[in-house]
Design a protein around this motif. Sequence first.
Motif: not given
Length: 322
Positions: A75-97
Amino acid sequence: MSKIADRDQTNTMLPDTSPGIYAYCLTMTPVAFPHTMTGIDGMHKVYSVEQDGIFAVLSNVSLQEYNEETLEKNMTDVTWLAARAKKHEEIIEFVMTNNLSNQNETSPSSHSPSLHISSSFTKGSMGEKEWGGESEVAEKYYTPVVPLRFCTIYKNLEGFFKAVMPHKEKIISFMNYTSDKLEWSVKVFCDKTVVMNNYDRNKEQSPFANQTSLLPGEAYLLKKKARKVQEERFRIDLQAYLKDIDYTLSLYTDRYRFLQCTNKSIHNRSLDMIMNAAFLVEQQALNAFKNTLDKLAEKYRDEGLVFGVSGPWPPYNFCPAL
């Protein structure tokens, strides 16, 4: 059998490497995921499991990588965190649409309420959605979801549903409540240089403006005092602007919530963020909300305020506690 399936099967047989369950969101509408769609780890497939009318969107993850100790470090690794947070968001948006109603190009059924929007927001880089007044995107039905927090992980399905199902009525009630609403983010930034220059142009109004024949030391102190007066005036004016913006937007929203402002190193703008808010907007009020934002942006342009608007987002800031 694919390598992913082989790995899943191997993990199931070995207790020390058995997969955990990563949860993205809950919905009341079935969703078909592409075979190529992988979860947050980029390896395991995304799938949904239904229980008592609630569909949980999940993927398997390795508990060796996604355990409490490892996550705390990552969680302190910005690169690791950003990529996975983006993926988390994309999957939820896929469900919405991409519920089955959208995929079949039919209207949503009565038991799976969805929000129908013809949006003038376009999807920008890195998943950010920006105000795009010049282009229209295709009409969509947005399926209500209960987005779960980033890195919500359970050891197995039994443990997941044991934690979720006691809140069944609350979950269904929230999805019914948000069936015609979506979250929009409004951020306001301030160019202090513009504001202070405006004050300098109007310095004839200052009680210190007409002082003449001053010694160098006196001139310095007087200038310092004048700047302090301007700073206080700036603070008072800013509070008045934000109060007006808050009240005006609240007339067109069902609920809203103020969030913590972030610093420049996070929002990547040269301006200071002075307001960060989430608004839950009904479908029928969306055009009025958009037009009001346009008017506010124009009204406060010469005051050094810049508006940043994005959406629609899953209702992260209005979800019930589970």
